[in-house]
Design an enzyme around this catalytic site. Structure first.
Site, short mmCIF file in Angstrom:
data_model
loop_
_atom_site.label_atom_id
_atom_site.label_comp_id
_atom_site.label_asym_id
_atom_site.label_seq_id
_atom_site.Cartn_x
_atom_site.Cartn_y
_atom_site.Cartn_z
N GLU A 28 -20.41 -18.87 9.67
CA GLU A 28 -20.73 -17.68 8.89
C GLU A 28 -22.12 -17.23 9.33
O GLU A 28 -23.10 -17.93 9.12
CB GLU A 28 -20.72 -18.08 7.41
N ARG A 59 -40.09 -6.42 24.29
CA ARG A 59 -39.94 -5.31 23.35
C ARG A 59 -40.79 -5.64 22.13
O ARG A 59 -40.51 -6.58 21.40
CB ARG A 59 -38.47 -5.13 22.96
N HIS A 62 -43.19 -4.02 17.21
CA HIS A 62 -42.77 -2.79 16.53
C HIS A 62 -42.61 -3.01 15.03
O HIS A 62 -42.36 -4.12 14.58
CB HIS A 62 -41.43 -2.31 17.08
N LYS A 72 -35.76 -7.23 8.87
CA LYS A 72 -34.77 -7.43 9.94
C LYS A 72 -34.28 -8.87 9.92
O LYS A 72 -35.04 -9.79 9.65
CB LYS A 72 -35.40 -7.15 11.30
N TYR A 132 -30.06 -6.95 15.74
CA TYR A 132 -30.97 -6.68 14.63
C TYR A 132 -30.14 -6.15 13.46
O TYR A 132 -29.47 -5.14 13.61
CB TYR A 132 -31.95 -5.55 14.93
N GLU A 143 -42.52 5.09 12.91
CA GLU A 143 -42.75 4.02 13.88
C GLU A 143 -44.21 3.56 13.88
O GLU A 143 -45.11 4.37 13.74
CB GLU A 143 -42.43 4.51 15.31
N ASP A 170 -44.94 0.80 24.74
CA ASP A 170 -45.52 -0.51 24.46
C ASP A 170 -46.79 -0.78 25.27
O ASP A 170 -47.63 -1.58 24.86
CB ASP A 170 -44.50 -1.62 24.71
#
Length: 181
Positions: A28, A59, A62, A72, A132, A143, A170
């Site tokens: 699960e 990445r 953020h 998240k 995500y 952002e 970035d």
């Protein structure tokens, strides 16, 4: 599902219970009721995102700010990444602290990154597919970011610097002390 604390307030590692036999495995991936019971946090997600990246891609860091802030739940579906969360909540006892963890398709771990945190990852395998789950919808005007190699945060992304591949955005993010969060 097991919930493990990290050194950061409200940031959790989620370890699934895996059932394996000669046919393969089952687990699960997420259960909202169990998550809320074990953490006391809201586990309602409204948007799922997937990214695929090559080795060296970094990445982050953020975040979404204000009313569009997002918690998240992240995992690596294929390959291996080094995932990093940074507490950017000025009223938090762990403000400015970082936590990193290797997430892989094999270990099936997930990291819950609460609202008010910066988040990023570096790809350590040839390619990686990253998932995500977000508890709020994305909003471009909200952002925020922090420079990936900020000297005050001093994050070890587990990659040689010459291998790091960044987006233009970035490359020019503000530092932690400049704080646009």
């Amino acid at each position: 599902m097991k919930i493990k604390d990290t050194p950061l307030k409200d940031c959790y590692i989620i370890e699934p219970t895996i059932f394996e036999d000669d046919r393969g495995y089952f687990f699960e991936k997420f259960n909202e009721n169990k998550f809320e019971e074990l953490t006391g946090m809201n586990g309602h997600f409204v948007q799922d995102n997937i990214s695929k990246s090559s080795y060296g891609v970094l990445r982050g860091l953020h975040l979404q700010k204000g009313e569009h802030a997002q918690a998240k739940l992240v995992s690596c579906l294929e390959g291996k990444v080094y995932d990093v969360a940074v507490d950017l909540r000025k009223d938090s006892p762990t403000y400015g602290k970082c936590f990193g963890i290797e997430l892989t398709a094999e270990n099936k771990l997930q990291l819950y990154v609460p609202r008010g945190f910066g988040h990023g990852f570096s790809v350590l395998s040839e390619t990686a597919v990253f998932s995500y789950k977000c508890d709020n919808f994305y909003n471009k005007e909200s952002e925020g970011s922090v420079l990936w190699n900020d000297k005050d945060l001093n994050i070890d992304w587990q990659l040689p610097e010459q291998d790091v591949v960044l987006s233009e955005k970035d490359k020019i993010s503000p530092t932690f002390l400049e704080g646009n969060f």
